[in-house]
Design an enzyme around this catalytic site. Structure first.
Site, mmCIF file in Angstrom:
data_model
loop_
_atom_site.group_PDB
_atom_site.id
_atom_site.type_symbol
_atom_site.label_atom_id
_atom_site.label_comp_id
_atom_site.label_asym_id
_atom_site.label_seq_id
_atom_site.Cartn_x
_atom_site.Cartn_y
_atom_site.Cartn_z
ATOM 1 N N GLU A 267 -55.057 -107.702 25.816
ATOM 2 C CA GLU A 267 -53.851 -106.883 25.653
ATOM 3 C C GLU A 267 -54.213 -105.439 25.958
ATOM 4 O OE1 GLU A 267 -52.710 -107.463 21.561
ATOM 5 O OE2 GLU A 267 -52.856 -109.620 21.765
ATOM 6 N N LYS B 47 -54.549 -101.615 25.130
ATOM 7 C CA LYS B 47 -54.763 -100.939 23.858
ATOM 8 C C LYS B 47 -53.917 -99.674 23.845
ATOM 9 C CE LYS B 47 -58.367 -99.565 20.692
ATOM 10 N NZ LYS B 47 -57.862 -98.203 20.395
ATOM 11 N N ASP C 242 -52.392 -96.273 22.805
ATOM 12 C CA ASP C 242 -52.919 -95.119 22.087
ATOM 13 C C ASP C 242 -51.805 -94.578 21.201
ATOM 14 O OD1 ASP C 242 -54.615 -93.182 21.276
ATOM 15 O OD2 ASP C 242 -54.463 -91.956 23.083
ATOM 16 N N TYR D 85 -48.235 -106.693 17.838
ATOM 17 C CA TYR D 85 -49.282 -107.534 18.437
ATOM 18 C C TYR D 85 -49.971 -108.521 17.506
ATOM 19 C CZ TYR D 85 -51.855 -103.380 16.833
ATOM 20 O OH TYR D 85 -52.324 -102.341 16.105
ATOM 21 N N LYS E 238 -63.089 -100.298 26.157
ATOM 22 C CA LYS E 238 -62.574 -98.969 26.443
ATOM 23 C C LYS E 238 -62.581 -98.661 27.939
ATOM 24 C CE LYS E 238 -61.583 -97.434 22.370
ATOM 25 N NZ LYS E 238 -61.926 -96.102 21.948
ATOM 26 N N CYS F 246 -85.825 -69.157 16.186
ATOM 27 C CA CYS F 246 -84.657 -69.733 15.532
ATOM 28 C C CYS F 246 -83.544 -68.689 15.533
ATOM 29 C CB CYS F 246 -85.014 -70.119 14.099
ATOM 30 S SG CYS F 246 -83.571 -70.546 13.114
ATOM 31 N N CYS G 117 -83.070 -67.625 11.537
ATOM 32 C CA CYS G 117 -84.049 -66.899 10.731
ATOM 33 C C CYS G 117 -85.005 -66.055 11.568
ATOM 34 C CB CYS G 117 -84.836 -67.855 9.836
ATOM 35 S SG CYS G 117 -85.916 -68.960 10.764
ATOM 36 N N CYS H 162 -86.626 -75.563 13.983
ATOM 37 C CA CYS H 162 -87.058 -74.472 13.134
ATOM 38 C C CYS H 162 -87.721 -75.128 11.941
ATOM 39 C CB CYS H 162 -85.870 -73.629 12.691
ATOM 40 S SG CYS H 162 -86.329 -72.495 11.367
ATOM 41 N N CYS I 29 -85.945 -71.362 5.971
ATOM 42 C CA CYS I 29 -84.836 -71.058 6.886
ATOM 43 C C CYS I 29 -83.544 -71.470 6.193
ATOM 44 C CB CYS I 29 -84.974 -71.806 8.204
ATOM 45 S SG CYS I 29 -83.571 -71.532 9.311
HETATM 46 ZN ZN LIG Z 1 -84.674 -70.933 11.131
#
Ligand SMILES: [Zn+2]
Length: 730
Positions: free
Chosen positions: A168, A170, A172, A280, A371, A464, A467, A482, A487
Site C-alpha cells: 500500500e 504510505k 504522509d 487501511y 521508504k 575545544c 573551554c 575535548c 569542560c
Molecule cells: Zn572543552
C-alpha cells in the site's frame, strides 16, 4: 398520526408545569413542510421556556430519517466514489432542511446525522483515550537488502518458503482510530503516543469521506477501523492561497496542517478544511461467531463494502521482485497523486500468519515501511560550525543563514557527520551543496552541488570551542574529543538533555539556561535542579532573569517530578537508553532503584533489550558518581513509579529455557518468542541453571548435555501443554 409515547409524556409534563394546551397540538401537526408564523410551534418557541420541548410527529421523524439517508448517500457518492448525482445547490437545500428539523427537534439529531459534519461549538480540550489495542509504529526498510532481510526473518520465524504480501502507499498524514458500534461512528481518536490518544470525534465527523454509519450488514457489532487523515494537495494549495489573501502566513506542509486541523478545539474550523481519510486496517473487533475475512486484502474489500475510502493503489505481491516493482511504480507515480506519500507499506496478507508473527517492542513483525529515497535540494552553505556533545565529541554541522526548504520544512542546520566525511565528500563553506531530508530525520549535507569544485581541506579546530583546551584526535574512533574533565559542556549538555522535550520536558530550561545555571555553580548535575528552589533570590538578582521567569522555571522543575519513569531514564543520558528502550525498562523494573538492582541477565530477559543496552545500563549504575545522582534524585522526591509488569505476574519469570531440535507446531524463534512473552529467558547453552530444555526432533548435543546434567526435558507435546496452560490462565 400519533406522537411517540415520550413526546406525549413530555407534552403532558409541559402542561403540568403551566405551559398552555397549544403544545399538545403539535403532536398531530406536520409542520416541517409548512410552518406558518402563527403555528403553535412558533408561538411556543418565542416563549423560550427552558423546559419546552416539541413533540415530534412520525412524519417528521420519517422525513428526518429519509434526509439523513439521502444526504449520507450523496456525501459518499461525492467524497468516496467521486460520482456525484446532484448539484451542490440541491445538496445544500437538503442539508438545510435537515438542519432546521433537528434545530426544532433535538431528539432527531442522531450521532450519525450528516449535520454533525458541520461541526460543534468549541470544546475546552480533548479527552484522553486509551487505545484498546495500541497503534504501533512500523519498522523501516530502505533498499533491496533491508527488504530481503525483513522477508527472510519472516520465512525463518514461520519456517515457510513463501507468503503473500499486500503493498500500500504510505500516506504522509495523521493516524487515527475510529470506533463503530452497531455500524455507527461513536469515537474517533488520534494515535497520540500509540497507547493514549485524543478524542477528536466531533472533528472526525466533519470529514466527509468517513462514514458516520456503515453500509451493508456484515460488519461486526463493535469494531475499530484505522487509517490516515490527510490534507489533499490541491485543497492545501487553495487553502494557503486564501490564507495569504487574508494576510495570514501560509502553512508549510500538508501533514502538519492536517494534524493542526484535526486538533482544532472548534470543530466548525475543522469542517472548513477539506480533510480526507484513507482507511487501511481493522484494529480490533468484537463479534459473535461472525468472522472477518482471514486475509488483509479480504478485509480491505470489506472496508470498501462498508463505505470506507480505501486507497485504490493497493497491490498484491507474492515475491520480492513484485514488491520492488510496486515500489518503483509508487515512486514514479507519487507526484501524480493528490496527496503526499513517503513510501510503501508491505504487510503479510494472511491474518493467521500476522497473529503468529506478533510484535517485537512496538513494531509488528508482519509489516514494514519501504521508504522512498529522501528529497534533495541545493543551497549555499554559509558556515561549518562545531558543537560539543554530552560525551565531549566535537561534531561539525552545516549552518544555513537563510534556511533551506527540504522535506516539507525549513531547516537552518544540517548534519555533516565528521571531519573525514567532510573532506572525503569535498564539502566547504561558501559552496552550493546538496541537502537531503527523509521523514523526520535530521537533514544531511550530501556533498557539493554539481558544478562546484570539491575541496578537501576541512579540519576541526585544535581547541575545544567551549573551554579552549587542546582536543584529542582519536584516529581509531574517527572522533575528536575535548577530554578536559572540567569542560563545562558535557555537564551542560546533559542538563539540557535532561530538561528536553523527550525527557523531563522542563519549560524555560534550554541551552542558554543550562549554561547559566552551570556557570553560576548552581547546578553541577541534573539532581541539583531539584534543590534550585533554595537559590530563588540569587536567581532573581542575576542578569537577564526576572522574577516571573525564575518562578516559571522553578514551577517547571517541580512539575517535572511527575514525569513518568521512562522519561526520567531517557533524561539521565545512559547510552542507548531512550524512547522505547526506556519504556521497556521502566515497565519491567518500575523504579530507579529497581533498575539499579537489575543484573545483566534480568535486563536481557526483556524482549527487545539486547546485550548492548544491558551492558550500558549496568555500567552506568556501577559508577559512583551516577549512584550519587540517583540518591540525590530520590532524596529530592524525584522517584517516579511505573506500574510494573510484576515479575510474579508472568508465569515463567525466573525460568531459563533452552530450545533445541525441530518442532512441528512452532519454529525455534517462534517458541523462543513465546517463552519470552511469558517472562522466561532463553539461553543457547545448557547448564546447571537451565530450568527446562525443550526438545524437538533431531535435538543433538544439547539434549545429551541436558540428560547428563539432569535438567528437566520437555518434548514438544509437553511444551505445548505447558504453554497452553499458561496462556489459557492469563
Ligand atoms: Zn572543552
Amino acid at each position: 398520526m400519533a406522537a411517540s409515547g415520550a413526546g406525549i409524556a413530555e407534552a403532558v409534563r409541559g402542561r403540568a408545569r403551566g405551559l398552555p394546551d397549544a403544545l399538545l397540538y403539535c403532536r398531530s401537526s406536520d409542520y416541517h413542510h409548512v410552518t406558518p408564523r402563527n403555528h403553535p410551534a412558533n408561538t411556543l418557541k418565542s416563549w423560550g421556556h427552558p423546559n419546552y420541548r416539541m413533540a415530534t410527529s412520525r412524519q417528521t421523524r420519517d422525513r428526518a430519517a429519509e434526509l439523513r439517508t439521502e444526504l449520507s448517500r450523496h456525501i459518499r457518492l461525492y467524497h468516496v466514489l467521486s460520482q456525484p448525482e446532484i448539484t451542490d445547490a440541491e445538496y445544500d437545500a437538503l442539508m438545510r432542511e435537515l438542519q432546521s428539523l433537528e434545530a426544532e427537534h433535538s431528539e432527531l439529531q442522531t450521532p450519525d446525522s450528516p449535520t454533525q459534519r458541520i461541526g460543534a461549538p468549541p470544546a475546552s480540550g480533548f479527552e484522553e483515550v486509551t487505545h484498546t489495542v495500541p497503534l504501533l509504529s512500523l519498522s523501516n526498510v530502505f533498499g533491496p537488502d533491508d527488504l530481503s532481510a525483513w522477508h527472510r526473518r519472516i520465512t525463518e520465524f514461520l519456517e515457510i518458503d513463501r507468503f503473500d504480501m499486500v503493498c500500500e502507499v504510505k500516506i504522509d498524514g495523521l493516524a487515527i482510530a475510529l470506533t463503530y458500534e452497531d455500524g455507527v461512528l461513536v469515537r474517533g481518536a488520534t494515535r497520540g503516543d500509540g497507547v493514549t490518544g485524543e478524542d477528536v470525534t466531533a472533528n472526525i465527523r466533519t470529514i466527509k469521506s468517513i462514514p458516520l454509519r456503515l453500509e451493508g450488514g456484515d460488519y461486526p457489532p463493535r469494531l475499530e477501523v484505522r487509517g490516515e487523515i490527510y490534507f489533499p494537495k490541491t485543497a492545501f494549495d487553495a487553502f494557503n492561497e486564501e490564507r495569504v489573501a487574508n494576510g495570514l502566513p501560509p502553512y508549510m506542509n500538508p501533514r502538519n496542517s492536517a494534524s493542526g486541523s484535526l486538533r482544532q478545539l472548534d470543530s466548525r474550523e475543522t469542517a472548513k478544511r477539506p480533510l480526507a481519510g484513507w482507511m487501511y486496517s481493522i484494529g480490533w473487533f468484537e463479534a459473535d461467531g461472525d468472522l472477518l475475512p482471514s486475509t488483509h486484502s479480504g478485509r480491505l474489500e470489506a472496508l470498501t463494502r462498508w463505505g470506507f475510502k480505501v486507497n485504490p493503489w493497493t497491490r498484491s505481491a507474492a515475491s520480492l521482485e513484485a514488491v520492488e516493482k510496486a515500489h518503483a511504480d509508487a515512486l514514479s507515480g507519487r507526484d501524480g497523486l493528490g496527496y503526499q506519500i513517503d513510501g510503501m507499506v508491505i504487510k503479510v496478507d494472511d491474518i493467521g500468519y500476522q497473529d503468529r508473527l506478533g510484535f517485537v517492542g512496538r513494531e509488528p513483525r508482519w509489516a514494514t515501511a519501504y521508504k522512498f529515497p529522501p528529497e534533495q535540494v541545493t543551497a549555499i552553505l554559509d558556515e561549518i560550525r562545531v558543537s560539543v556533545g554530552r560525551t565531549g565529541a566535537l561534531t561539525p554541522y552545516a549552518y544555513f543563514e537563510e534556511g533551506v526548504h527540504v522535506g516539507g520544512v525549513v531547516v537552518h542546520q544540517a548534519s555533516l557527520h565528521n571531519e573525514q566525511d567532510i573532506r572525503r565528500k569535498g564539502i566547504a563553506a561558501g559552496q552550493r551543496v546538496i541537502v537531503q531530508r527523509a521523514g523526520d530525520v535530521i537533514p544531511q549535507v550530501v556533498g557539493p552541488a554539481p558544478g562546484e569544485t570539491p575541496r578537501d581541506d576541512y579540519t576541526l579546530p585544535d581547541m575545544c570551542p567551549v573551554c579552549g583546551e587542546a582536543v584529542l584526535h582519536d584516529e581509531d574512533e574517527a572522533v575528536v574529543r575535548c577530554v578536559n574533565g572540567r569542560c563545562p559542556v558535557q555537564s551542560q549538555r546533559l542538563i539540557e538533555h535532561f530538561a528536553g522535550r523527550g525527557s523531563m520536558d522542563i519549560e524555560g530550561l534550554g541551552e542558554k539556561m543550562a549554561v547559566i545555571l552551570f556557570n553560576e555553580k548552581l547546578v553541577g548535575d541534573v539532581a541539583d535542579l531539584y534543590t534550585l528552589g533554595g537559590h530563588r533570590e540569587k536567581l532573581i538578582e542575576m542578569e537577564r532573569l526576572g522574577e516571573i521567569s525564575v518562578d516559571n522555571l522553578l514551577a517547571g522543575i517541580e512539575a517535572s517530578k511527575s514525569q513518568p519513569l521512562s522519561r526520567l531514564l531517557s533524561g539521565l543520558g545512559i547510552l542507548h537508553v531512550g524512547g522505547e528502550n526506556a519504556e521497556l525498562l521502566a515497565g519491567r523494573f518500575g523504579s530507579l532503584k529497581g533498575l539499579q538492582d537489575a543484573t545483566g541477565d534480568d535486563l536481557t530477559a526483556i524482549d527487545g533489550v539486547g546485550p548492548r543496552i544491558a551492558a550500558s545500563v549496568v555500567d552506568w549504575f556501577s559508577h559512583e558518581g551516577n549512584q550519587q545522582i540517583v540518591d540525590k534524585l530520590i532524596a529530592a522526591g524525584v522517584d517516579p513509579r511505573e506500574e510494573m509488569r510484576e515479575p510474579e505476574d508472568l508465569p515463567w519469570t525466573g525460568l531459563r529455557f533452552v530450545v533445541t531440535g525441530r518442532m512441528e507446531s512452532y519454529s525455534r524463534r517462534e517458541a523462543q518468542a513465546k517463552i519470552k512473552s511469558l517472562g522466561g529467558t532463553v539461553s543457547s547453552t545448557v547448564s546447571g541453571k537451565t530450568s527446562f530444555v525443550v526438545v524437538g526432533a533431531e535435538p543433538g548435543s544439547k539434549y545429551d548435555k541436558a540428560v547428563r546434567l539432569e535438567v528437566p526435558i520437555l518434548d514438544e507435546a509437553a511444551f505445548l501443554q505447558k504453554l497452553d496452560k499458561e496462556e489459557g490462565a492469563s
